[in-house]
Design an enzyme around this catalytic site. Structure first.
Site, PDB file in Angstrom:
ATOM      1  CB  SER A 160      34.526  33.938  48.957  1.00  0.00           C
ATOM      2  OG  SER A 160      35.659  33.176  49.286  1.00  0.00           O
ATOM      3  CD  GLU A 255      39.617  37.136  43.507  1.00  0.00           C
ATOM      4  OE1 GLU A 255      39.194  36.177  44.183  1.00  0.00           O
ATOM      5  OE2 GLU A 255      38.882  37.944  42.930  1.00  0.00           O
ATOM      6  CG  HIS A 285      38.895  36.754  47.758  1.00  0.00           C
ATOM      7  ND1 HIS A 285      38.466  35.870  46.799  1.00  0.00           N
ATOM      8  CD2 HIS A 285      38.239  36.411  48.899  1.00  0.00           C
ATOM      9  CE1 HIS A 285      37.607  35.024  47.327  1.00  0.00           C
ATOM     10  NE2 HIS A 285      37.445  35.339  48.597  1.00  0.00           N
TER      11      HIS A 285
END
Length: 326
Positions: A160, A255, A285
């Site tokens: 991320s 996602e 995610h």
């Protein structure tokens, strides 16, 4: 970014029943609670509760070090070798940290590779300028090299926002003419803070973790100046990406950041780098954090195989970009 997207090919055809169960748990246990929070302190409380549920692999040793303002945690499992290092940059939108959850995943990855894990405890926004996270990521890589580890036995990985930091660090290493690491892994990366990918809106309801309200909290917390979201220093998708080591990009179809991952993988390939894109059907995610899900175990195994290939690769070999999928 969408004009450069590669064809959507997935590793698996359908998600496992375990994945479907965890998607529902995430939606009701994480996504919905944080949708009701408008303050970053409240979001952190939800994340901290989830973090306490993490299970550390048996035999894991973790030691924290604070040197000249740089905080890192070193993870060792019974298989760990001190001469092989995974430098890990955790996600959390630059505003959250979940040390147990990310530490457990890093320990499992170290077990696949026989490496030592180093996770950077970078300062969080909004209490600190986001630039400090980028500075600490590069500083940590330099510290690993100063400890005597061969750069060709180092892989940088992140998820991320940590995927953003990972790619930015690769660019900084190249620009500063430092010895390059053996490779890098981007898990569900957010490399374009303009959030211009179609999946940001297209997957708004499907994503079991991320929501528009959370992204708004993150944006308000990290934005230091007008236009910084398109600045290559903070959005490495917009940087010149040639001359980087091999990069593995992994993402799930559910996602918000699906198109971000696909776009950066395509740009890495177009820039002449070797890399792989792995898209997992039905996965959320950073699903590698869900250690009880079969797809998470398999994906971590693939990450381990990628790292082993990087460690065994001669630095004189010219790598050719390719995208793989089953």
């Amino acid at each position: 970014m969408n004009r450069d997207l590669p064809p959507l090919e997935t590793v698996n055809q359908v998600p496992s029943w375990q994945a479907r169960v965890y998607n529902r748990l995430l939606k009701f246990g994480f996504k919905r609670p944080i949708q009701k929070r408008s303050q970053i302190s409240e979001v952190r409380k939800v994340a901290a509760f989830m973090d306490r549920l993490a299970v550390m692999p048996r035999g894991t040793q973790c030691e924290g070090y604070l040197t000249d303002g740089l905080s890192c945690h070193w993870y060792r499992v019974p298989q760990s070798c001190s001469s092989k290092v995974i430098l890990y940059l955790h996600g959390g939108g630059f505003v959250i940290k979940t040390p147990q959850t990310h530490g457990a995943m890093l320990a499992r990855l170290c077990g696949h590779v026989g490496a030592t894990g180093v996770m950077v405890d970078y300062p969080l926004a909004p209490e600190h300028p986001v630039q400090q996270a980028f500075d600490d990521a590069l500083k940590a890589y330099e510290r690993v090299l100063e400890s005597g580890v061969n750069p060709q036995q180092v892989v940088i990985a992140g998820d991320s926002a940590g995927g953003n930091l990972t790619l930015s660090t690769l660019v900084a290493i190249r620009d500063k003419k430092l010895p390059a690491p053996a490779g890098a892994i981007l898990l569900s990366p957010c490399t374009d803070l303009t959030l211009s990918g179609a999946s940001v809106l297209g997957n708004m309801d499907r994503d079991p973790m991320l929501s528009a309200s959370f992204l708004a909290v993150v944006r308000d917390s990290v934005e230091g100046s007008a236009g910084m979201e398109a600045d290559p220093r903070y959005s490495p998708y917009h940087a010149e990406l040639s001359g980087l080591p091999p990069v593995l990009v992994v993402v799930g179809t559910e996602e918000l950041l699906l198109d971000d991952a696909r776009a950066v993988a395509a740009k890495l390939k177009q820039s002449g780098n070797r890399g792989e894109l792995r898209v997992w059907q039905g996965m959320p995610h950073v699903f590698q954090l869900l250690h009880r899900v079969p797809e998470a175990k398999r994906s971590l195994g693939e990450c381990g195989e990628f790292i082993r290939q990087c460690f065994g690769r001669s630095p004189t070999i010219t790598d050719v970009s390719r995208t793989t999928a089953e």
